[in-house]
Design a protein around this motif. Sequence first.
Motif, PDB file in Angstrom:
ATOM      1  N   THR A 152     -55.617  11.917  22.445  1.00  0.00           N
ATOM      2  CA  THR A 152     -54.290  11.447  22.087  1.00  0.00           C
ATOM      3  C   THR A 152     -55.001   9.866  21.262  1.00  0.00           C
ATOM      4  OG1 THR A 152     -53.956   9.944  23.972  1.00  0.00           O
ATOM      5  CG2 THR A 152     -52.756  11.987  23.780  1.00  0.00           C
ATOM      6  N   CYS A 153     -55.918   9.840  21.186  1.00  0.00           N
ATOM      7  CA  CYS A 153     -56.382   8.529  20.214  1.00  0.00           C
ATOM      8  C   CYS A 153     -57.246   9.047  18.927  1.00  0.00           C
ATOM      9  CB  CYS A 153     -57.609   7.844  21.103  1.00  0.00           C
ATOM     10  SG  CYS A 153     -58.968   8.785  21.535  1.00  0.00           S
ATOM     11  N   HIS A 154     -56.594  10.288  18.528  1.00  0.00           N
ATOM     12  CA  HIS A 154     -57.140  10.682  17.475  1.00  0.00           C
ATOM     13  C   HIS A 154     -57.110   9.921  16.157  1.00  0.00           C
ATOM     14  CE1 HIS A 154     -56.483  14.280  14.522  1.00  0.00           C
ATOM     15  NE2 HIS A 154     -57.662  13.923  14.134  1.00  0.00           N
ATOM     16  N   VAL A 155     -57.868   9.761  15.477  1.00  0.00           N
ATOM     17  CA  VAL A 155     -57.811   9.247  14.033  1.00  0.00           C
ATOM     18  C   VAL A 155     -58.604   9.690  12.857  1.00  0.00           C
ATOM     19  CG1 VAL A 155     -57.437   6.709  15.193  1.00  0.00           C
ATOM     20  CG2 VAL A 155     -59.635   7.558  14.468  1.00  0.00           C
ATOM     21  N   TYR A 156     -58.449   9.431  11.738  1.00  0.00           N
ATOM     22  CA  TYR A 156     -59.187   9.855  10.588  1.00  0.00           C
ATOM     23  C   TYR A 156     -60.099   8.533  10.142  1.00  0.00           C
ATOM     24  CZ  TYR A 156     -55.822  13.643  10.791  1.00  0.00           C
ATOM     25  OH  TYR A 156     -55.058  14.384  11.271  1.00  0.00           O
ATOM     26  N   ILE A 157     -61.466   8.703  10.037  1.00  0.00           N
ATOM     27  CA  ILE A 157     -62.314   7.671   9.604  1.00  0.00           C
ATOM     28  C   ILE A 157     -62.395   7.757   7.999  1.00  0.00           C
ATOM     29  CG2 ILE A 157     -64.708   6.691   9.576  1.00  0.00           C
ATOM     30  CD1 ILE A 157     -62.962   6.553  12.392  1.00  0.00           C
ATOM     31  N   ASP A 158     -62.215   6.544   7.492  1.00  0.00           N
ATOM     32  CA  ASP A 158     -62.319   6.702   5.782  1.00  0.00           C
ATOM     33  C   ASP A 158     -63.562   7.174   5.519  1.00  0.00           C
ATOM     34  OD1 ASP A 158     -60.983   5.653   3.409  1.00  0.00           O
ATOM     35  OD2 ASP A 158     -63.077   5.029   3.175  1.00  0.00           O
ATOM     36  N   ASN A 159     -63.387   8.114   4.447  1.00  0.00           N
ATOM     37  CA  ASN A 159     -64.906   8.673   4.008  1.00  0.00           C
ATOM     38  C   ASN A 159     -65.959   7.917   3.763  1.00  0.00           C
ATOM     39  OD1 ASN A 159     -64.089  11.488   3.525  1.00  0.00           O
ATOM     40  ND2 ASN A 159     -62.893  11.262   1.777  1.00  0.00           N
ATOM     41  N   ALA A 160     -65.768   6.704   3.471  1.00  0.00           N
ATOM     42  CA  ALA A 160     -66.772   5.720   3.187  1.00  0.00           C
ATOM     43  C   ALA A 160     -67.387   5.286   4.484  1.00  0.00           C
ATOM     44  CB  ALA A 160     -66.358   4.473   2.476  1.00  0.00           C
ATOM     45  N   TRP A 161     -66.862   5.648   5.618  1.00  0.00           N
ATOM     46  CA  TRP A 161     -67.463   5.118   6.801  1.00  0.00           C
ATOM     47  C   TRP A 161     -67.900   5.967   7.767  1.00  0.00           C
ATOM     48  CZ3 TRP A 161     -68.258  -0.051   7.435  1.00  0.00           C
ATOM     49  CH2 TRP A 161     -67.832  -0.902   6.453  1.00  0.00           C
ATOM     50  N   VAL A 162     -67.506   7.422   7.321  1.00  0.00           N
ATOM     51  CA  VAL A 162     -67.859   8.577   8.493  1.00  0.00           C
ATOM     52  C   VAL A 162     -69.461   8.328   8.787  1.00  0.00           C
ATOM     53  CG1 VAL A 162     -68.250  10.863   8.403  1.00  0.00           C
ATOM     54  CG2 VAL A 162     -66.215  10.033   7.497  1.00  0.00           C
ATOM     55  N   GLU A 163     -70.257   8.096   7.851  1.00  0.00           N
ATOM     56  CA  GLU A 163     -71.647   8.083   8.331  1.00  0.00           C
ATOM     57  C   GLU A 163     -71.889   7.038   9.238  1.00  0.00           C
ATOM     58  OE1 GLU A 163     -73.858   9.543   4.910  1.00  0.00           O
ATOM     59  OE2 GLU A 163     -75.496   8.203   5.837  1.00  0.00           O
ATOM     60  N   ALA A 164     -71.450   5.787   8.821  1.00  0.00           N
ATOM     61  CA  ALA A 164     -71.612   4.422   9.738  1.00  0.00           C
ATOM     62  C   ALA A 164     -71.080   4.747  11.305  1.00  0.00           C
ATOM     63  CB  ALA A 164     -71.022   3.547   9.328  1.00  0.00           C
ATOM     64  N   THR A 165     -70.196   5.831  11.536  1.00  0.00           N
ATOM     65  CA  THR A 165     -69.742   5.845  12.841  1.00  0.00           C
ATOM     66  C   THR A 165     -70.654   6.718  13.510  1.00  0.00           C
ATOM     67  OG1 THR A 165     -68.177   7.531  12.153  1.00  0.00           O
ATOM     68  CG2 THR A 165     -67.308   5.360  12.294  1.00  0.00           C
ATOM     69  N   GLY A 166     -71.452   7.439  12.922  1.00  0.00           N
ATOM     70  CA  GLY A 166     -72.256   8.592  13.507  1.00  0.00           C
ATOM     71  C   GLY A 166     -71.516   9.791  13.831  1.00  0.00           C
ATOM     72  N   ARG A 167     -72.134  10.769  14.573  1.00  0.00           N
ATOM     73  CA  ARG A 167     -71.427  11.982  14.838  1.00  0.00           C
ATOM     74  C   ARG A 167     -70.772  11.981  16.278  1.00  0.00           C
ATOM     75  NH1 ARG A 167     -72.641  16.553  12.115  1.00  0.00           N
ATOM     76  NH2 ARG A 167     -74.002  16.143  10.328  1.00  0.00           N
ATOM     77  N   PRO A 168     -69.892  12.924  16.323  1.00  0.00           N
ATOM     78  CA  PRO A 168     -69.172  13.098  17.589  1.00  0.00           C
ATOM     79  C   PRO A 168     -69.915  13.805  18.528  1.00  0.00           C
ATOM     80  CG  PRO A 168     -67.618  14.126  15.931  1.00  0.00           C
ATOM     81  CD  PRO A 168     -69.141  13.636  15.206  1.00  0.00           C
ATOM     82  N   SER A 169     -70.032  13.296  19.674  1.00  0.00           N
ATOM     83  CA  SER A 169     -70.706  13.976  21.105  1.00  0.00           C
ATOM     84  C   SER A 169     -70.130  15.361  21.081  1.00  0.00           C
ATOM     85  CB  SER A 169     -70.678  13.337  22.259  1.00  0.00           C
ATOM     86  OG  SER A 169     -69.266  13.500  22.813  1.00  0.00           O
ATOM     87  N   ASP A 170     -70.683  16.402  21.726  1.00  0.00           N
ATOM     88  CA  ASP A 170     -70.275  17.590  22.021  1.00  0.00           C
ATOM     89  C   ASP A 170     -68.955  17.564  22.914  1.00  0.00           C
ATOM     90  OD1 ASP A 170     -72.734  18.830  20.814  1.00  0.00           O
ATOM     91  OD2 ASP A 170     -73.525  19.366  22.592  1.00  0.00           O
ATOM     92  N   GLN A 171     -69.109  16.627  23.734  1.00  0.00           N
ATOM     93  CA  GLN A 171     -67.628  16.435  24.645  1.00  0.00           C
ATOM     94  C   GLN A 171     -66.604  15.971  23.723  1.00  0.00           C
ATOM     95  OE1 GLN A 171     -67.835  13.917  27.943  1.00  0.00           O
ATOM     96  NE2 GLN A 171     -65.967  14.302  28.436  1.00  0.00           N
ATOM     97  N   GLU A 172     -66.819  14.919  22.789  1.00  0.00           N
ATOM     98  CA  GLU A 172     -65.834  14.724  22.019  1.00  0.00           C
ATOM     99  C   GLU A 172     -65.384  15.823  21.171  1.00  0.00           C
ATOM    100  OE1 GLU A 172     -66.756  11.416  19.330  1.00  0.00           O
ATOM    101  OE2 GLU A 172     -64.914  11.421  18.103  1.00  0.00           O
ATOM    102  N   ALA A 173     -66.424  16.423  20.260  1.00  0.00           N
ATOM    103  CA  ALA A 173     -65.991  17.821  19.464  1.00  0.00           C
ATOM    104  C   ALA A 173     -65.173  18.644  20.172  1.00  0.00           C
ATOM    105  CB  ALA A 173     -67.645  18.260  19.006  1.00  0.00           C
ATOM    106  N   SER A 174     -65.390  18.967  21.536  1.00  0.00           N
ATOM    107  CA  SER A 174     -64.591  19.951  22.179  1.00  0.00           C
ATOM    108  C   SER A 174     -63.173  19.176  22.454  1.00  0.00           C
ATOM    109  CB  SER A 174     -65.167  20.626  23.168  1.00  0.00           C
ATOM    110  OG  SER A 174     -65.547  19.533  24.209  1.00  0.00           O
ATOM    111  N   MET A 175     -63.186  18.033  22.808  1.00  0.00           N
ATOM    112  CA  MET A 175     -61.868  17.500  23.079  1.00  0.00           C
ATOM    113  C   MET A 175     -61.011  17.562  21.465  1.00  0.00           C
ATOM    114  SD  MET A 175     -60.004  16.770  25.235  1.00  0.00           S
ATOM    115  CE  MET A 175     -61.240  17.096  26.807  1.00  0.00           C
ATOM    116  N   LEU A 176     -61.629  17.324  20.678  1.00  0.00           N
ATOM    117  CA  LEU A 176     -60.851  17.240  19.389  1.00  0.00           C
ATOM    118  C   LEU A 176     -60.104  18.418  19.046  1.00  0.00           C
ATOM    119  CD1 LEU A 176     -63.240  15.306  16.589  1.00  0.00           C
ATOM    120  CD2 LEU A 176     -60.719  14.774  17.172  1.00  0.00           C
ATOM    121  N   GLU A 177     -60.668  19.581  19.605  1.00  0.00           N
ATOM    122  CA  GLU A 177     -59.985  20.782  19.349  1.00  0.00           C
ATOM    123  C   GLU A 177     -58.474  20.676  19.868  1.00  0.00           C
ATOM    124  OE1 GLU A 177     -62.137  23.933  20.937  1.00  0.00           O
ATOM    125  OE2 GLU A 177     -64.025  23.159  19.781  1.00  0.00           O
ATOM    126  N   PHE A 178     -58.137  19.889  20.697  1.00  0.00           N
ATOM    127  CA  PHE A 178     -56.883  19.903  21.351  1.00  0.00           C
ATOM    128  C   PHE A 178     -56.006  18.809  20.503  1.00  0.00           C
ATOM    129  CE2 PHE A 178     -59.362  20.775  24.834  1.00  0.00           C
ATOM    130  CZ  PHE A 178     -58.739  22.003  25.414  1.00  0.00           C
TER     131      PHE A 178
END
Length: 106
Positions: free
Chosen positions: A48-74
């Motif tokens: 429930t804290c889902h957001v979209y990172i602006d394209n220009a900042w995606v790289e600076a925020t790093g990649r989601p962990s496996d746990q985050e990636a699987s939670m994002l599916e919800f």
Amino acid sequence: MPIITFLESDGQEHVVDAKAGLSVMAAAVRNNVPGIDADCGGACACATCHVYIDNAWVEATGRPSDQEASMLEFADDVRPTSRLSCQISLSPALDGMIVRLPEEKA
Ligand code: FES
């Protein structure tokens, strides 16, 4: 510092002077930015804290962990720039970042 701009889906802007070390979610909640419920309090267990990172900042925020990636599916309307905002820690390197909020469901 860092300064983060949260953009609602209707274009309304919330500029937050956040503390480094806080998560993006905590910075939003402490500054009454709407649309981030953060039901699990930042434990990467609710999406429930889902957001979209602006394209220009995606790289600076790093990649989601496996746990985050699987939670994002919800989350609704997941896009390539989707992140769980509780999983991004603010640092001076993210000063100026733009974070877009998902459209609020009635
Ligand atoms: Fe629950 Fe981020 S606050 S996953």
